[in-house]
Design a protein around this motif. Structure first.
Motif: not given
Length: 169
Positions: A64-68, A74-79, A86-92
């Motif tokens: 999440f921090i990396a995504g923010v 402006k390399a990624w969108g917020g979605g 959210a997917t990383s939570l499942w991956m661990g």
């Protein structure tokens, strides 16, 4: 049985988010929210230890921090940032690196046709095709879903879901 349903929700929402991203160039917030919230009962029914649960949370938080950061650059969108977290939570930890590597490779593969369209200056006449081939926004939801499916066999939660399926058969 519940873990199988939750794993199906996870997989179905990844596919939905990818398709929606291709068609609309946005990933609805509710998709990431439901994936993240479904992680909690999934972790319980997958019998994660408190230690394993903590590592999954940490991986999700770091993503999440990396995504923010990538969003603000402006390399990624917020979605994209929210769906990766959210997917990383499942991956661990066990599936996290595989997820990131597969997601990065798939992101390049998704971007290549758009780069070709941009270089050739192809402009589809059909409005829907024009939106799909919009070269200004890359639908990374497809890459995120691909990375999630590629890494799924390494996720402790999804391993337990697969084991539940084999026991049921």
């Amino acid at each position: 049985m519940i873990i199988i349903i939750l794993a199906g929700v996870f997989a179905g929402l990844l596919v939905y988010g990818a398709i929606y991203d291709v068609l609309e160039r946005i990933i609805p917030n509710w998709v990431s929210i439901v994936i993240a919230l479904a992680f909690l009962p999934a972790a319980y029914f997958a019998h994660l230890t408190l230690h394993q649960f903590g590592w999954h949370l940490l991986v999700g938080f770091i993503a999440f921090i990396a995504g923010v950061v990538l969003f603000y650059l402006k390399a990624w969108g917020g979605g994209d940032a929210k769906l990766v977290a959210a997917t990383s939570l499942w991956m661990g930890v066990s599936g996290g690196m595989t997820f990131l590597a597969a997601f990065a490779i798939a992101g390049g593969i998704v971007a290549i046709p758009l780069i070709i369209v941009r270089r050739l200056k192809i402009e589809p006449k059909n409005e829907r095709l024009a939106k799909i081939f919009d070269v200004k926004k890359v639908p990374y939801g497809v890459a995120i879903a691909a990375g999630g499916f590629w890494a799924a066999p390494k996720s402790l939660i999804l391993i337990n879901a697969l084991n539940a399926i084999s026991v049921a058969n």
